[in-house]
Design an enzyme around this catalytic site. Sequence first.
Site, mmCIF file in Angstrom:
data_model
loop_
_atom_site.group_PDB
_atom_site.id
_atom_site.type_symbol
_atom_site.label_atom_id
_atom_site.label_comp_id
_atom_site.label_asym_id
_atom_site.label_seq_id
_atom_site.Cartn_x
_atom_site.Cartn_y
_atom_site.Cartn_z
ATOM 1 N N GLY A 1 0.828 -1.213 0.000
ATOM 2 C CA GLY A 1 0.000 0.000 0.000
ATOM 3 C C GLY A 1 0.850 1.246 0.000
ATOM 4 O O GLY A 1 0.421 2.314 0.454
ATOM 5 N N TYR B 1 -15.507 -5.163 5.479
ATOM 6 C CA TYR B 1 -14.323 -4.384 5.877
ATOM 7 C C TYR B 1 -14.049 -4.566 7.374
ATOM 8 O O TYR B 1 -12.906 -4.828 7.774
ATOM 9 C CB TYR B 1 -14.553 -2.909 5.549
HETATM 10 N N1 LIG Z 1 -7.889 5.912 6.100
HETATM 11 C C1 LIG Z 1 -8.513 5.501 7.179
HETATM 12 O O1 LIG Z 1 -9.391 6.201 7.733
HETATM 13 C C2 LIG Z 1 -8.154 4.185 7.807
HETATM 14 C C3 LIG Z 1 -8.633 3.926 9.106
HETATM 15 C C4 LIG Z 1 -8.319 2.711 9.698
HETATM 16 C C5 LIG Z 1 -7.559 1.786 9.016
HETATM 17 N N2 LIG Z 1 -7.105 2.057 7.762
HETATM 18 C C6 LIG Z 1 -6.337 1.033 7.074
HETATM 19 O O2 LIG Z 1 -5.092 1.556 6.684
HETATM 20 C C7 LIG Z 1 -4.665 0.928 5.480
HETATM 21 C C8 LIG Z 1 -4.268 1.990 4.471
HETATM 22 O O3 LIG Z 1 -5.393 2.788 4.202
HETATM 23 P P1 LIG Z 1 -5.261 4.179 3.435
HETATM 24 O O4 LIG Z 1 -6.259 5.076 4.030
HETATM 25 O O5 LIG Z 1 -3.843 4.554 3.361
HETATM 26 O O6 LIG Z 1 -5.808 3.737 1.985
HETATM 27 P P2 LIG Z 1 -5.487 4.311 0.512
HETATM 28 O O7 LIG Z 1 -4.929 5.687 0.584
HETATM 29 O O8 LIG Z 1 -6.732 4.094 -0.283
HETATM 30 O O9 LIG Z 1 -4.345 3.332 0.001
HETATM 31 C C9 LIG Z 1 -4.642 1.986 -0.214
HETATM 32 C C10 LIG Z 1 -3.411 1.292 -0.732
HETATM 33 O O10 LIG Z 1 -3.723 -0.079 -0.928
HETATM 34 C C11 LIG Z 1 -3.187 -0.478 -2.174
HETATM 35 N N3 LIG Z 1 -3.961 -1.574 -2.754
HETATM 36 C C12 LIG Z 1 -5.306 -1.695 -2.823
HETATM 37 N N4 LIG Z 1 -5.625 -2.825 -3.472
HETATM 38 C C13 LIG Z 1 -4.465 -3.422 -3.844
HETATM 39 C C14 LIG Z 1 -4.132 -4.605 -4.545
HETATM 40 N N5 LIG Z 1 -5.092 -5.429 -5.029
HETATM 41 N N6 LIG Z 1 -2.829 -4.905 -4.728
HETATM 42 C C15 LIG Z 1 -1.869 -4.088 -4.275
HETATM 43 N N7 LIG Z 1 -2.102 -2.947 -3.580
HETATM 44 C C16 LIG Z 1 -3.396 -2.627 -3.385
HETATM 45 C C17 LIG Z 1 -3.274 0.757 -3.049
HETATM 46 O O11 LIG Z 1 -2.332 0.626 -4.086
HETATM 47 P P3 LIG Z 1 -2.615 1.132 -5.602
HETATM 48 O O12 LIG Z 1 -3.310 2.452 -5.477
HETATM 49 O O13 LIG Z 1 -1.239 1.251 -6.169
HETATM 50 O O14 LIG Z 1 -3.450 0.092 -6.214
HETATM 51 C C18 LIG Z 1 -2.918 1.848 -2.065
HETATM 52 O O15 LIG Z 1 -1.524 2.011 -1.991
HETATM 53 C C19 LIG Z 1 -5.813 0.041 5.010
HETATM 54 O O16 LIG Z 1 -5.538 -1.292 5.350
HETATM 55 C C20 LIG Z 1 -7.010 0.563 5.800
HETATM 56 O O17 LIG Z 1 -7.958 -0.448 6.067
HETATM 57 C C21 LIG Z 1 -7.378 3.244 7.143
#
Ligand SMILES: NC(=O)c1ccc[n+]([C@@H]2O[C@H](COP(=O)([O-])OP(=O)(O)OC[C@H]3O[C@@H](n4cnc5c(N)ncnc54)[C@H](OP(=O)(O)O)[C@@H]3O)[C@@H](O)[C@H]2O)c1
Length: 244
Positions: free
Chosen positions: A11, A147
């Site tokens: 990610g 999720y």
């Molecule tokens: N943001 C929040 O409020 C929040 C809260 C709690 C937990 N989290 C957790 O934190 C983590 C990161 O979230 P974020 O907010 O940083 O999300 P984000 O900005 O949407 O980034 C998601 C990342 O996951 C990668 N990804 C998705 N599907 C993929 C696949 N099939 N293969 C390879 N890479 C893949 C994307 O890569 P590409 O774009 O290159 O495909 C991107 O780098 C997640 O696990 C999420 O559940 C987030």
Amino acid sequence: MFADKHILVTGATSGIGRAVVVDLLRTEAHLIAVGRNRKHLEDLALLGKDKVTTIEFDLTDFGGYRKLIADMPSLDGLVCSAGIVENNPLRFFSLEKYQRTVDVNQTAPLHLVAELAKANRLRDKASIVLLSSITGTSIGMKGTAAYAATKAAQAAYAKVMALEFAHKGIRVNAIAPGMVQTPLVDGSHQLSAEAIELDKARYPLGKRYAEPEEIASVVRFLLSVDASFMTGQNVVVDGGFTVQ
Ligand SMILES: NC(=O)c1ccc[n+]([C@@H]2O[C@H](COP(=O)([O-])OP(=O)(O)OC[C@H]3O[C@@H](n4cnc5c(N)ncnc54)[C@H](OP(=O)(O)O)[C@@H]3O)[C@@H](O)[C@H]2O)c1
């Protein structure tokens, strides 16, 4: 503290994962950044120069993991940040969306850790950090059954992996953020713009969502020897949201 350490971040192309890579670039660590978005990977490669190796890989390509790690150095750190969220309320439930969420959020980190362990690519005293959430571990949110379950799974993985790897001094912890200002939140359409403003007001620290850098610094702590006796934990980073 991270001299000669190899740390893989999934990610890495967006949000928290990208913030982790940028944060760790200030250390002496060598980063292996995994994502699908080629442009974002190229940006990271430019930013990190010789300190970042980028790998374009779809984590749902479960058959490709052996090849992915075949030429990789043994890891001192692993951060599994890749994740997706899709609105999937039960009255309109889509099994396809459910399966997609489980594949990326739940199967991928477990499969990656297992393949690294089988290939002996986790060095003694390595640290693994998984991205859980307060959703699923502390609270519920409408439309997020899949999720929420996948995020609760990260807390469970941390406990089990901690025990399976303790004999090698390998630590495994999860982080449970509240809402973090990333493209995942911006693009999820879970909440309307108005509902988001109301939701932010419920965060005691600053009436705002976390910045990705505020999660990255906790990841850095868990990766470091400063957390040398922490394992199997799910560390809540939510500005006080869940203690109300
Ligand atoms: N943001 C929040 O409020 C929040 C809260 C709690 C937990 N989290 C957790 O934190 C983590 C990161 O979230 P974020 O907010 O940083 O999300 P984000 O900005 O949407 O980034 C998601 C990342 O996951 C990668 N990804 C998705 N599907 C993929 C696949 N099939 N293969 C390879 N890479 C893949 C994307 O890569 P590409 O774009 O290159 O495909 C991107 O780098 C997640 O696990 C999420 O559940 C987030």
